[in-house]
Design a protein around this motif. Structure first.
Motif, mmCIF file in Angstrom:
data_model
loop_
_atom_site.group_PDB
_atom_site.id
_atom_site.type_symbol
_atom_site.label_atom_id
_atom_site.label_comp_id
_atom_site.label_asym_id
_atom_site.label_seq_id
_atom_site.Cartn_x
_atom_site.Cartn_y
_atom_site.Cartn_z
ATOM 1 N N SER A 124 1.174 3.540 2.367
ATOM 2 C CA SER A 124 2.022 3.806 2.935
ATOM 3 C C SER A 124 2.648 2.779 3.992
ATOM 4 N N GLY A 155 1.986 -0.163 5.012
ATOM 5 C CA GLY A 155 0.929 -0.644 6.190
ATOM 6 C C GLY A 155 0.697 -2.542 5.857
ATOM 7 N N THR A 156 0.069 -1.942 4.537
ATOM 8 C CA THR A 156 -0.117 -3.355 3.892
ATOM 9 C C THR A 156 -0.125 -4.221 2.912
ATOM 10 N N SER A 199 0.899 -0.804 -0.155
ATOM 11 C CA SER A 199 -0.252 -0.322 0.447
ATOM 12 C C SER A 199 0.628 1.370 -0.209
ATOM 13 N N SER A 229 9.357 -3.077 -0.372
ATOM 14 C CA SER A 229 9.263 -2.049 0.410
ATOM 15 C C SER A 229 8.968 -0.531 0.106
#
Length: 119
Positions: free
Chosen positions: A51, A53-54, A49, A68
């Motif tokens: 961010s 985060g997913t 995602s 990443s």
């Protein structure tokens, strides 16, 4: 229009590592990596995602590959460790609005980078 440029492919022996990079020319939301081996359909590898985060991974690469991203640089990475001959393929970076695992859900694609793993 977003342009994606991959780099970092190459040839390694089984057990080796490579790090792929993909730099986007514009803002992107979800970013993904796919691969396509000769005679096979393009398959999902990993996605992340905006961010970070997913994350999702294909079962075949879990525990070996890490996705990443660095939004300040507009770049997404794929760290590939413990590579196997079956990882040999052209690897493509893709960008889309949402986290998905199907190629048809991604609007923008890079040109691909070859990864070859020898036994």
């Amino acid at each position: 229009q977003v342009q994606l440029v991959e780099s970092g492919g190459g040839a390694v022996q089984a057990g080796g590592s490579l790090r792929l990079s993909c730099t986007a020319s514009g803002s992107t939301a979800a970013m993904g990596w796919f691969r396509q081996a000769p005679g096979k359909e393009r398959e999902f590898v990993a996605t992340i995602s905006w961010s970070g985060g997913t994350l999702y991974y294909a079962d075949s690469v879990k525990g070996r590959f890490t996705i990443s991203r660095d939004n300040a640089k507009g770049t997404v990475f794929l760290q590939m460790n413990n590579l196997k001959p079956e990882d040999t393929a052209v690897y493509y970076c893709a960008a889309g609005p949402l986290i998905r695992t199907f190629p048809s859900d991604y609007k923008y694609w890079g040109q691909g980078t070859q990864v070859t793993v020898s036994s």
